[in-house]
Design an enzyme around this catalytic site. Structure first.
Site, PDB file in Angstrom:
ATOM      1  N   GLU A  66      36.455  16.630 -39.845  1.00  0.00           N
ATOM      2  CA  GLU A  66      37.370  17.477 -40.613  1.00  0.00           C
ATOM      3  C   GLU A  66      38.829  17.296 -40.207  1.00  0.00           C
ATOM      4  O   GLU A  66      39.740  17.571 -40.995  1.00  0.00           O
ATOM      5  CB  GLU A  66      36.980  18.953 -40.482  1.00  0.00           C
ATOM      6  CG  GLU A  66      37.187  19.574 -39.116  1.00  0.00           C
ATOM      7  CD  GLU A  66      35.981  19.458 -38.201  1.00  0.00           C
ATOM      8  OE1 GLU A  66      35.856  20.278 -37.265  1.00  0.00           O
ATOM      9  OE2 GLU A  66      35.168  18.537 -38.408  1.00  0.00           O
ATOM     10  N   CYS A 111      29.479  18.435 -34.493  1.00  0.00           N
ATOM     11  CA  CYS A 111      29.544  18.716 -33.061  1.00  0.00           C
ATOM     12  C   CYS A 111      28.329  19.545 -32.634  1.00  0.00           C
ATOM     13  O   CYS A 111      27.231  19.012 -32.536  1.00  0.00           O
ATOM     14  CB  CYS A 111      30.860  19.397 -32.709  1.00  0.00           C
ATOM     15  SG  CYS A 111      31.253  19.364 -30.938  1.00  0.00           S
ATOM     16  N   HIS A 135      34.403  15.346 -34.926  1.00  0.00           N
ATOM     17  CA  HIS A 135      34.891  16.318 -35.904  1.00  0.00           C
ATOM     18  C   HIS A 135      35.572  15.585 -37.055  1.00  0.00           C
ATOM     19  O   HIS A 135      36.787  15.363 -37.026  1.00  0.00           O
ATOM     20  CB  HIS A 135      35.876  17.284 -35.247  1.00  0.00           C
ATOM     21  CG  HIS A 135      35.253  18.258 -34.311  1.00  0.00           C
ATOM     22  ND1 HIS A 135      34.871  19.528 -34.701  1.00  0.00           N
ATOM     23  CD2 HIS A 135      34.921  18.151 -32.997  1.00  0.00           C
ATOM     24  CE1 HIS A 135      34.340  20.171 -33.666  1.00  0.00           C
ATOM     25  NE2 HIS A 135      34.358  19.353 -32.622  1.00  0.00           N
TER      26      HIS A 135
END
Length: 536
Positions: A482, A349, A480
């Site tokens: 994750e 990001c 993102h």
């Protein structure tokens, strides 16, 4: 939500923003939750006020009981009927977490709603698990039961009777302590669970299995033949593997909220998942981005030197997301160090936007390049505001949730890591994007945008075109990754990052080969769990 107060803001596929608890549920149970799986006081009151404005209550006085409590119960029953594990049919069990502390004023309407809910569904259809702390006091290690006795007493006075008491403690509960808690909390001794500290969090399910929690739950809820539980693979491939890792890999995280590690919880978990897959031991170093800046050197020379030493000693450098101007120049300096010194770099990001700004300044020669988020009047905007997003209404107005990224070429690391050649779906949370007007110059100079959105206007993944022969790994994503990482299915970009840091990426890419072409995609998007948060 402030990262300093709540930790990370976890983003769901449908764009819902929640606290990190829902991320824990998704990772542990490998489920996909939505915004309705998170109840807050604000959502409930907004729902009730909208009903009142429509006249649903026919002029009656709207009160906490029954209107607020009924709205909470109705929400739970509605969401509990939706599967979140990808299977068809109504789920057998819904996990409901009521956060906060017993007796808090914020949670009072929710406690009352759950008291009524026990009556609504019947005692045979609900199992109350009370989580309580058993502190260890003094050098002799005495375990004190009074906090648990008191919290159970308060809970029972509010009309909720715990079936199981899960006792958090630094050491295993002594049998005398377990017996005392059972006696004064009015539960069978076997229903007092010792949830003491273990070597890693993935051993907690094994700890619960040893105490027959699964059998007690199934017996209480009448789930015949559901208590057969095989955690052999979980133990071998996750819990035991993590403890057996020896070869270290040093990752330095350049962050803005490093005083609270929970602000980057999903990032940390994704690194752990990737390390388990790569069979290396994570050694995570934290660096406050502002400490890398010249101003940081003037303020604290020792911290400045120590921070840059961590950057220099790292096997890989990670720059995660964030908002605001503080620490941005430090992140740019870290990205420059990773690119020039050929250290594996992963930007997420803001970390991608940082990489673009650094490249524009030091490769294209645009010395004043910046983001309009930080310098609105910058003469060389490398990152610009997304036109359809609001600058004045901050709450829930970003580009949120799962969006499609179309891969532009198979000859890139990202396609090989994802084993896809057409598209991937990942979750987003941002307001600014790479300036599309600058993209041709960036790509001509060696920064390739291998992933774009479906319009081709938004840049999603960048790589350096001379990879892997020259730079081992320089990858950044606007999304993102994750948020979708799992213990047994690590995020591909994190896995590539860890493999590069461990100097194993080339071997992995050779063994993986080229991705197989999926069916031609349509470009339209096509167990239950519930988290109750008394905040807004």
């Amino acid at each position: 939500m402030s990262p300093f107060e709540h930790g990370e803001v976890f983003v769901l596929d449908d764009g819902g923003e929640a606290d990190l608890d829902l991320g824990n549920y998704e990772r542990f149970m490998d489920v996909t939750l939505g915004k309705d799986n998170n109840i807050t006081t604000g959502k409930i009151y907004q729902t009730v006020i909208e009903r009142e404005r429509r006249g649903d209550y026919l002029g009656k006085t709207v009160q906490v009981v029954p209107h607020i409590t009924d709205a909470i119960q109705d929400w739970i029953q509605r969401v509990a009927a939706r599967p979140v594990d990808g299977k068809e049919g109504v789920p057998h069990v819904c996990v409901i977490e009521l956060g906060g502390t017993v007796g808090d004023i914020e949670s009072a309407p929710f406690v009352e709603a759950l008291r009524q809910f026990c009556i609504r569904v019947g005692d045979a259809n609900i199992c109350n698990v009370h989580v309580s702390l058993v502190p260890v006091i003094g050098v002799v290690g005495e375990q004190k039961t009074k906090p648990t006795q008191h919290s159970v007493q308060v809970l029972r006075s509010l009309g909720i009777v715990p079936t199981l008491i899960a006792c958090r403690s630094s050491i295993p509960l002594e049998e005398s302590v377990r017996s005392k808690l059972a006696l004064f909390c009015n539960v069978p001794e076997g229903n007092v669970l010792s949830l003491h500290d273990v070597s890693n969090i993935w051993r907690v399910p094994l700890l619960m299995q040893e105490q027959n929690v699964h059998k007690m739950l199934c017996a209480k809820l009448g789930l015949a033949d559901a208590d057969k539980l095989d955690l052999g693979d979980w133990k071998l491939n996750i819990a035991d593997r993590w403890d057996s890792l020896v070869e270290p890999v040093k990752i330095t995280l350049i962050g803005k909220y490093t005083n609270l590690s929970d602000a980057y919880l999903s990032v940390i978990k994704s690194l752990q998942h990737a390390c388990m897959a790569a069979r290396v031991k994570l050694q995570l170093e934290w660096v406050e981005a502002a400490s890398l800046e010249p101003e940081g050197k003037a303020a604290d020379p020792a911290l400045y030197e120590a921070s840059w030493r961590k950057v220099a000693d790292a096997d890989g450098i990670l720059v995660p997301g964030g908002f605001g101007h503080r620490g941005v120049e430090g992140k740019i300096l870290a990205a420059n160090y990773a690119r020039v010194n050929k250290k594996p770099y992963l930007g997420i990001c803001l970390g991608m936007q940082i990489a673009v700004i650094e490249f524009a300044r030091n490769v294209l020669g645009l010395k004043d390049a910046n983001s309009t988020e930080f310098v609105p009047a910058t003469p060389h905007p490398a990152v610009v505001f997304m036109p359809e997003i609001s600058t004045t209404h901050k709450g829930g107005t970003m580009r949120l949730g799962a969006r499609r990224t179309v891969l532009q070429t198979m000859s890139c690391i990202s396609a090989k890591l994802y084993q896809q050649e057409q598209y991937i779906d990942e979750r987003h949370r941002h307001r600014y994007e790479v300036n599309p007007d600058l993209v041709p110059k960036l790509e001509a100079a060696g920064m390739q945008f291998v992933g774009r959105d479906e319009t081709g206007e938004r840049m999603e993944i960048l790589e350096l075109t001379n990879q892997p022969a020259d730079h081992p790994y320089f990858v950044a994503a606007q999304f993102h990754p994750e948020f979708k990482s799992r213990p047994t299915k690590p995020s591909p970009l994190f896995l590539g990052f860890i493999l590069a840091a461990a100097k194993r990426l080339d071997m992995h890419l050779r063994s993986a080969g080229f991705p197989k072409s999926p069916a031609k995609p349509s470009l339209t998007k096509g167990v239950a769990a519930l988290s109750v948060n008394e905040g807004a």
